[in-house]
Design a protein around this motif. Structure first.
Motif, mmCIF file in Angstrom:
data_model
loop_
_atom_site.group_PDB
_atom_site.id
_atom_site.type_symbol
_atom_site.label_atom_id
_atom_site.label_comp_id
_atom_site.label_asym_id
_atom_site.label_seq_id
_atom_site.Cartn_x
_atom_site.Cartn_y
_atom_site.Cartn_z
ATOM 1 N N GLN A 6 38.506 50.994 44.938
ATOM 2 C CA GLN A 6 39.069 51.997 44.041
ATOM 3 C C GLN A 6 39.980 51.331 43.014
ATOM 4 O O GLN A 6 39.522 50.526 42.211
ATOM 5 N N ASP A 7 41.279 51.607 43.046
ATOM 6 C CA ASP A 7 42.198 51.045 42.048
ATOM 7 C C ASP A 7 43.011 49.888 42.614
ATOM 8 O O ASP A 7 44.072 49.550 42.080
ATOM 9 N N ARG A 8 42.500 49.234 43.671
ATOM 10 C CA ARG A 8 43.276 48.188 44.345
ATOM 11 C C ARG A 8 42.440 46.924 44.510
ATOM 12 O O ARG A 8 41.290 46.979 44.902
ATOM 13 N N ILE A 9 43.070 45.780 44.208
ATOM 14 C CA ILE A 9 42.417 44.492 44.395
ATOM 15 C C ILE A 9 43.200 43.709 45.452
ATOM 16 O O ILE A 9 44.420 43.575 45.370
ATOM 17 N N PHE A 10 42.485 43.217 46.447
ATOM 18 C CA PHE A 10 43.073 42.412 47.516
ATOM 19 C C PHE A 10 42.622 40.983 47.255
ATOM 20 O O PHE A 10 41.466 40.633 47.460
ATOM 21 N N CYS A 11 43.556 40.148 46.776
ATOM 22 C CA CYS A 11 43.158 38.867 46.191
ATOM 23 C C CYS A 11 43.537 37.656 47.030
ATOM 24 O O CYS A 11 43.309 36.528 46.588
ATOM 25 N N GLY A 12 44.087 37.854 48.228
ATOM 26 C CA GLY A 12 44.455 36.697 49.028
ATOM 27 C C GLY A 12 45.398 35.790 48.276
ATOM 28 O O GLY A 12 46.404 36.234 47.717
ATOM 29 N N ASP A 13 45.060 34.494 48.219
ATOM 30 C CA ASP A 13 45.905 33.532 47.506
ATOM 31 C C ASP A 13 45.358 33.175 46.135
ATOM 32 O O ASP A 13 45.800 32.209 45.520
ATOM 33 N N ALA A 14 44.392 33.941 45.645
ATOM 34 C CA ALA A 14 43.886 33.674 44.293
ATOM 35 C C ALA A 14 44.942 33.980 43.248
ATOM 36 O O ALA A 14 45.024 33.309 42.218
ATOM 37 N N LEU A 15 45.766 34.994 43.507
ATOM 38 C CA LEU A 15 46.827 35.361 42.567
ATOM 39 C C LEU A 15 48.059 35.754 43.360
ATOM 40 O O LEU A 15 48.038 36.718 44.127
ATOM 41 N N ARG A 75 38.108 36.847 36.103
ATOM 42 C CA ARG A 75 37.658 37.771 37.140
ATOM 43 C C ARG A 75 38.728 38.809 37.483
ATOM 44 O O ARG A 75 38.396 39.966 37.771
ATOM 45 N N LEU A 76 39.992 38.421 37.456
ATOM 46 C CA LEU A 76 41.065 39.341 37.840
ATOM 47 C C LEU A 76 41.728 39.991 36.626
ATOM 48 O O LEU A 76 41.914 41.205 36.588
ATOM 49 N N PHE A 77 42.072 39.198 35.633
ATOM 50 C CA PHE A 77 42.794 39.744 34.484
ATOM 51 C C PHE A 77 41.911 40.597 33.569
ATOM 52 O O PHE A 77 42.416 41.179 32.602
ATOM 53 N N VAL A 78 40.626 40.687 33.845
ATOM 54 C CA VAL A 78 39.762 41.581 33.077
ATOM 55 C C VAL A 78 39.732 42.986 33.688
ATOM 56 O O VAL A 78 39.168 43.907 33.085
ATOM 57 N N PHE A 122 47.319 43.473 45.544
ATOM 58 C CA PHE A 122 47.875 43.240 46.870
ATOM 59 C C PHE A 122 47.580 41.798 47.267
ATOM 60 O O PHE A 122 46.421 41.413 47.396
ATOM 61 N N PRO A 123 48.620 40.980 47.461
ATOM 62 C CA PRO A 123 48.441 39.539 47.666
ATOM 63 C C PRO A 123 48.245 39.175 49.145
ATOM 64 O O PRO A 123 48.328 40.017 50.038
ATOM 65 N N GLY A 124 47.993 37.874 49.360
ATOM 66 C CA GLY A 124 47.841 37.371 50.711
ATOM 67 C C GLY A 124 49.155 36.981 51.354
ATOM 68 O O GLY A 124 49.229 36.846 52.574
ATOM 69 N N HIS A 125 50.196 36.785 50.528
ATOM 70 C CA HIS A 125 51.510 36.408 51.054
ATOM 71 C C HIS A 125 52.599 37.104 50.249
ATOM 72 O O HIS A 125 52.403 37.443 49.077
ATOM 73 N N ASP A 126 53.736 37.285 50.879
ATOM 74 C CA ASP A 126 54.903 37.849 50.206
ATOM 75 C C ASP A 126 56.065 36.889 50.373
ATOM 76 O O ASP A 126 56.844 36.988 51.308
ATOM 77 N N PHE A 127 56.154 35.905 49.486
ATOM 78 C CA PHE A 127 57.266 34.964 49.486
ATOM 79 C C PHE A 127 58.386 35.416 48.554
ATOM 80 O O PHE A 127 59.458 34.830 48.539
ATOM 81 N N HIS A 128 58.146 36.437 47.755
ATOM 82 C CA HIS A 128 59.084 36.837 46.704
ATOM 83 C C HIS A 128 59.787 38.150 46.989
ATOM 84 O O HIS A 128 60.533 38.644 46.166
ATOM 85 N N GLY A 129 59.526 38.774 48.123
ATOM 86 C CA GLY A 129 60.075 40.092 48.387
ATOM 87 C C GLY A 129 59.323 41.172 47.639
ATOM 88 O O GLY A 129 59.840 42.261 47.424
ATOM 89 N N ARG A 130 58.078 40.876 47.228
ATOM 90 C CA ARG A 130 57.250 41.845 46.502
ATOM 91 C C ARG A 130 55.926 41.999 47.245
ATOM 92 O O ARG A 130 55.284 41.011 47.589
ATOM 93 N N THR A 131 55.518 43.218 47.477
ATOM 94 C CA THR A 131 54.293 43.462 48.233
ATOM 95 C C THR A 131 53.172 44.040 47.388
ATOM 96 O O THR A 131 52.038 44.126 47.857
ATOM 97 N N VAL A 132 53.455 44.420 46.152
ATOM 98 C CA VAL A 132 52.415 44.960 45.277
ATOM 99 C C VAL A 132 52.849 44.793 43.828
ATOM 100 O O VAL A 132 54.036 44.809 43.501
ATOM 101 N N SER A 133 51.860 44.582 42.961
ATOM 102 C CA SER A 133 52.097 44.503 41.521
ATOM 103 C C SER A 133 50.919 45.206 40.848
ATOM 104 O O SER A 133 50.171 45.931 41.492
ATOM 105 N N THR A 134 50.772 44.983 39.569
ATOM 106 C CA THR A 134 49.605 45.491 38.847
ATOM 107 C C THR A 134 49.008 44.357 38.025
ATOM 108 O O THR A 134 49.700 43.377 37.700
ATOM 109 N N ILE A 135 47.740 44.513 37.683
ATOM 110 C CA ILE A 135 47.088 43.506 36.843
ATOM 111 C C ILE A 135 47.809 43.402 35.504
ATOM 112 O O ILE A 135 48.043 42.299 34.991
ATOM 113 N N GLY A 136 48.201 44.526 34.925
ATOM 114 C CA GLY A 136 48.887 44.499 33.644
ATOM 115 C C GLY A 136 50.185 43.719 33.705
ATOM 116 O O GLY A 136 50.501 42.924 32.811
ATOM 117 N N GLU A 137 50.965 43.947 34.761
ATOM 118 C CA GLU A 137 52.244 43.245 34.905
ATOM 119 C C GLU A 137 52.035 41.749 35.073
ATOM 120 O O GLU A 137 52.743 40.934 34.460
#
Length: 220
Positions: free
Chosen positions: A123-132, A157-160, A168-183
Motif C-alpha cells: 500500500q503506502d508503506r515501503i519496508f527497506c531493511g538497510d537499503a535506506l 528504486r526508492l526515491f521514485v 520503515f527501516p531495518g534499524h532504529d539508531f536515531h530514535g526514529r521509526t518511520v519517515s517518508t520518501i519525500g522527507e
C-alpha cells in the motif's frame, strides 16, 4: 489490515507483522530470532487468529537465517537473489507480486547494502531493511556492500516512489521509526542533492558491520 512494528534493542533492529483479517493470513518482515520476540509474535498471531504464511527478509549477511523455518513451521521464507540461497528458502525477483490473502506486497530489488537486498512495498508503506536508513546510510565491513549499487537503488528504486510513501527501516539508531520518501529525498544528508560521484567519494566504509552513520557533514 493489521500492522505491528517490533524493536529489538540489542541491535536496534526493526521487524514488522502484516495481517489480513479477511483471509486470516499474515507475513512477517525481518523477524528476529530473539526468544522474546518469537513468543510475542506467536502470541499476536494466536490473538488475531492469523496464520503466518510468509517471512520476508530484506537482506541477509553471510549465512541466511536458516533457523526461521524451524521457529515458524509452515511459513515460507523469502529472500532476494544475488547471495547464497539455501534450498529451503525461496528467492524473489524485482517486480514480483506476493499475495497475502486480499493484500498485495510488491518486491523491489534494492541491492547495494548486500547483493540480495530487496524492499517490500505494501500500500503506502515501503519496508527497506538497510537499503535506506532514516537520515543516514547503512554500511557493512565484510565486503558485501557495493556503494554504487546502493546509491542507484536508493535513487532509482526508492526515491521514485510518491513523496507520501512511509519508510520503515531495518534499524532504529536515531530514535526514529518511520519517515517518508519525500522527507528522505529532501533531507537525508547522504543522498540529498548529491551526485553519484559525490556519494562514492564520501561514502564511509569503516563503520561497524550493520551500523548506520548518523551524520555526514554537508559541505556548501
Amino acid at each position: 489490515m493489521y500492522f505491528r512494528q517490533f524493536f529489538e534493542p540489542d541491535q536496534a533492529a526493526m521487524s514488522y507483522l502484516l495481517g489480513d483479517p479477511v483471509s486470516g493470513q499474515a507475513v512477517a518482515i525481518d523477524p528476529r530470532p530473539d526468544p522474546c520476540q518469537v513468543l510475542l509474535l506467536r502470541a499476536l498471531l494466536a490473538e488475531r487468529q492469523l496464520d503466518l504464511s510468509l517471512i520476508l527478509l530484506t537482506h541477509t549477511h553471510v549465512d541466511p537465517d536458516e533457523h526461521l523455518p524451524d521457529l515458524y513451521p509452515g511459513a515460507q521464507v523469502l529472500i532476494g537473489g544475488g547471495g547464497r540461497q539455501p534450498a529451503e528458502l525461496r528467492t524473489v525477483a524485482h517486480g514480483e507480486r506476493l499475495l497475502v490473502g486480499t493484500q498485495v506486497v510488491q518486491v523491489i530489488a534494492t541491492p547495494g547494502h548486500t547483493p540480495c537486498s530487496v524492499s517490500y512495498l505494501w500500500q503506502d508503506r515501503i519496508f527497506c531493511g538497510d537499503a535506506l536508513a532514516l537520515g543516514g546510510c547503512s554500511q557493512a565491513e565484510n565486503g558485501e556492500c557495493d556503494p554504487g549499487r546502493l546509491y542507484d537503488s536508493v535513487m532509482n528504486r526508492l526515491f521514485v516512489l510518491p513523496d507520501e510513501t512511509l519508510v520503515f527501516p531495518g534499524h532504529d539508531f536515531h530514535g526514529r521509526t518511520v519517515s517518508t520518501i519525500g522527507e528522505e529525498r529532501r533531507c537525508n544528508p547522504f543522498f540529498a542533492a548529491r551526485s553519484r560521484d559525490a556519494f562514492l567519494s564520501r561514502y564511509p566504509m569503516k563503520v561497524g558491520a550493520g551500523a548506520v552513520a548518523r551524520l555526514w557533514p554537508v559541505e556548501p
